[in-house]
Design an enzyme around this catalytic site. Structure first.
Site, PDB file in Angstrom:
ATOM      1  CE  LYS A  16      -9.105  -4.236   2.002  1.00 26.11           C
ATOM      2  NZ  LYS A  16      -9.165  -4.722   0.715  1.00 26.11           N
ATOM      3  CE  LYS A  51     -13.352  -0.591  -4.431  1.00 25.45           C
ATOM      4  NZ  LYS A  51     -13.273  -2.195  -4.242  1.00 25.45           N
TER       5      LYS A  51
END
Lengths: 295, 295, 295, 295
Positions: free
Chosen positions: D174, D242
């Site tokens: 990811k 983030k």
């Protein structure tokens, strides 16, 4: 050339005007030429002579100095029927102090040789302050003899005069100079915004940074102005943008990687695209602030 | 603190050893502590005292100076049952000259305050040469009183000592210092490879670059070594990599854009990943050469 | 132009050969021209005709298609006494499928207009595979009428044929295409080395990446080859380097910031400087590995 | 696990709500948990059950799914006295669909193992649209058995479900996904501003770019919105910021060079620093426009 010479000085701008004045003060007979009239008039008031057109000014000159914005300006003034090489005396010395493309400098040296004119490229570093204080750093390309002939005059306008190689070499070193200067300005800008964001006493911080391995002429000359956002030129973003075009092209031509150089060239281009081409190049700080959502 | 003090000096490495020696030479009673024994023995030969363990050395010290590689090292030595704060006298002064995270520096200052220890962060710039010549630039964070107390000692090891703000500020300025230094090294490296690729006389070129706006302490101290590919440290790539981790994290925390800083951090990380962590940071030149298919 | 045409096809390279063959298969009378003889002979074996010189081939052609490496190649073949515009019939259509500078494309369109030749720029994307499968994506610049005339032929070699604006626009879009492609290749390369360094099952990882927002034609067509370090072209690094020169110059001209584009242009230049100009552009992976001290 | 299960679904946000609904529609008994009440009420209206607290919801669950913003959120919900691992049945399966740090995912897997809970990391790609259409791409890390057990449920919410390695591997993939996505968005943004600056028909241009090697899911899903400056999320800049922190840290940890990844991370950070954290990540276009002095 050790004695007093007749000098045609073409280009009486921010840099050229004080340089020409230093030559007058040293006792040379200096004929000033400029596209607009006003700088010529100021030069005459300062003790220089009105040189008239390029062709007129160079006709009796021992030395022709050019201080012009870009490669096409120098080419236009040097070549052509009304230009330096068609009208100067055989054996005259052309010192080009402009910052132009190294390959253009080499082409001019060849064209000069064909016309019996000796050509030296002698771009300068040090900015308006350096020009006023006759403290310029001058990187000189040309044959040993020609550079030796140019040196006495260059010593009147600069402090560090170094012969760096054959014709064009001065421009190559100037290109490297502009790479380092742009990058250092950006690094100092990033450091300042970083320090401000962390609430540090920035004036004290710049003092201590200047005393260690982070010290640089950029920090010493431009740091205080950057702290108070004083961006009047000095050296304009537009010109530095032009110079970074020269250095990135020259690096590409030889397959040299200049990762930070290419990066800061993008930032200078952005600053210019935002309409800040007339500010001092230390205005890179504005871009760092903008990217950081500050100021 | 103006008179002669008892000083515990923890960390007698490349930087620490000459710094501790300067304090001995200034007449202080200096107890040296180091993980490995050999540096302690050399320090004793040079006129210092063997401090034994941290706990033993700090027990009677007026001042404790630490000069250690990274944040965890300082934390380990400062906190814990055998550490500085548990064993030093109330009112003792801890001067941390290591380069660590600003937030860790702030935490140490708080932990020290709870234990009755005064803490100052005082990272240095100037490298091994600066340490040997007592010419370091020192950026100091702490309260006015504590920094005033530290100053007489710092003046024995450095030349430019500047109070830049409350606890942690010294580390913040040092982070900015490391950003500028890494970037300037890379710019000089790019310029050198560029000049070599164009066949310019590089020694002469560096001289003239140093005299103009491109001049910097990096160029003056490291340029000649870079020309001859002399990369023995000096300041190791591994340590600069660590420091760039600090500055990128601190910039990210406050939302400050450091485009060139982040870029050069990648290049230093690459140099280290290639196994050059033990070379001097000026070895960034090797990477530029590699990227340019040269050398 | 809807019926069968006589087509002169100049440039029978990796891309041009299969494109010319598709036109033959569609029933057109195609005269092949190439600097070296061997591709012409292969083309004749495949059912085409030997066109002889440019001047000979274009003399009776309704349409002239060029598929050449760079701007000077196209200019040389289009202009001059032996070129297309001097020897083709009035009203003939020149479709240039090469990737060249947008300003050169505009100049050709003007030169063509003066000579009574209709000019369309129609650079392609899709690589060797796309050329073989007649599945190219073609970005077409020119007047409505000229593009309409070119479309039936372009549909024999491509799948997505889009008119994007006046002359030169095709090249502008192709420049944008090359920016995106180079950047995406680099991103995929970084992701692959990152995954390998973390010990992830990379084949499975590429499958799932392809199914989400990270999916791309680059990943689908080049990912598997990159995993096994298969870098035979395909599209050569040398050519992509040339194209990135076009896009960075065109961006600079209009003051458009292309931070990632300029960055990847440096990486492609480095790959080429290291001697990998003949590899497929997916060899950017080699550079990421090198920078990461791997492989 | 092939039959109908009792599922506790924690985190009913933009992504979680449609995912939980798909499980309800597939016949599972789904207990929804959310910090704020309103999403729970909507979930009950949609056929789900109110799960109450985390401890209550997981008590009888065969499977616990978490879909939360960041590493600390998942850690808080999984560990601790009121958390999943203290209150779920031995042998229950925890599927974490959040995007978190790979090392945190590994720590959770170990903590789960100690508590008799089987843990799988299963972050998703495809955005809000992918969640609504049950077309997510899901990258799964865990043991073979645990991933096999999770698969039937994941197939109700996703289209491409791939087991990529041991615990944490899903998060690593990811991270790579987010690197590619951010970079591709930036490349498309640069291309669009470049095309606009050159006056090209951008809608047509994006069509033809999509058909060639420059095609990507980002271009297909986000390109049209970028042309009309529609930046409502979708996926927020804050979250992508983030995620880029995760990927840059993970790359640094293993010494992997991600030059473009680190570069775009700076740009995303800048966009956020300018106050655009709540916009869709395709708002990178705004930054390119700003840097180009446009819009």
């Amino acid at each position: 050339m050790a004695g007093m010479s007749t000098v045609a000085f073409i280009g009486l701008g921010i840099m050229g005007a004080p340089m020409a004045k230093h030559l007058v003060d040293a006792g040379h007979d200096v004929l000033g030429v400029n596209r607009s009239r006003e700088p010529v008039e100021r030069f005459v008031e300062a003790g220089g002579r009105d040189g008239g057109t390029v062709a007129e000014a160079v006709a009796d000159a021992d030395v022709v100095i050019t201080m012009l914005p870009d490669s096409p300006d120098v080419t236009a003034v040097a070549l052509g029927a009304d230009g330096i090489y068609a009208n100067a005396k055989k054996g005259a010395l052309h010192i080009d102090c402009s910052t132009i493309r190294p390959d253009t400098a080499r082409e001019l040296a060849e064209a000069g040789a064909s016309a019996g004119i000796r050509v030296v490229d002698a771009p300068v570093s040090g900015g308006e302050a350096g020009a006023k204080e006759a403290a310029l750093s001058i990187m000189v390309g040309g044959s040993d003899d020609d550079v030796a002939a140019a040196r006495p005059l260059l010593e009147k306008v600069g402090k560090t005069i170094v012969h760096v190689g054959p014709p064009g070499s001065g421009q190559t070193v100037k290109a490297a100079n502009q790479l380092i200067v742009a990058g250092t300005l950006e690094l100092v800008a990033e450091a300042i915004v970083f320090l401000e964001a962390h609430g540090v006493a920035t004036e004290a911080a710049l003092e201590v940074l200047g005393g260690g391995l982070a010290g640089s002429t950029v920090l010493a000359r431009k740091g205080a102005g950057m702290l108070v956002r004083e961006f009047s030129p000095g050296f304009r973003v537009d010109l530095h943008h032009k110079d970074l075009g020269i250095v990135t092209a020259a690096a590409r031509e030889r397959g040299v990687a200049i990762p930070l150089g290419a990066h800061v060239a993008q930032l200078v281009a952005a600053l210019r695209a935002q309409g800040h081409g007339d500010l001092d190049h230390s205005a890179l700080l504005k871009l760092v602030e903008q990217l950081s959502g500050r100021g």
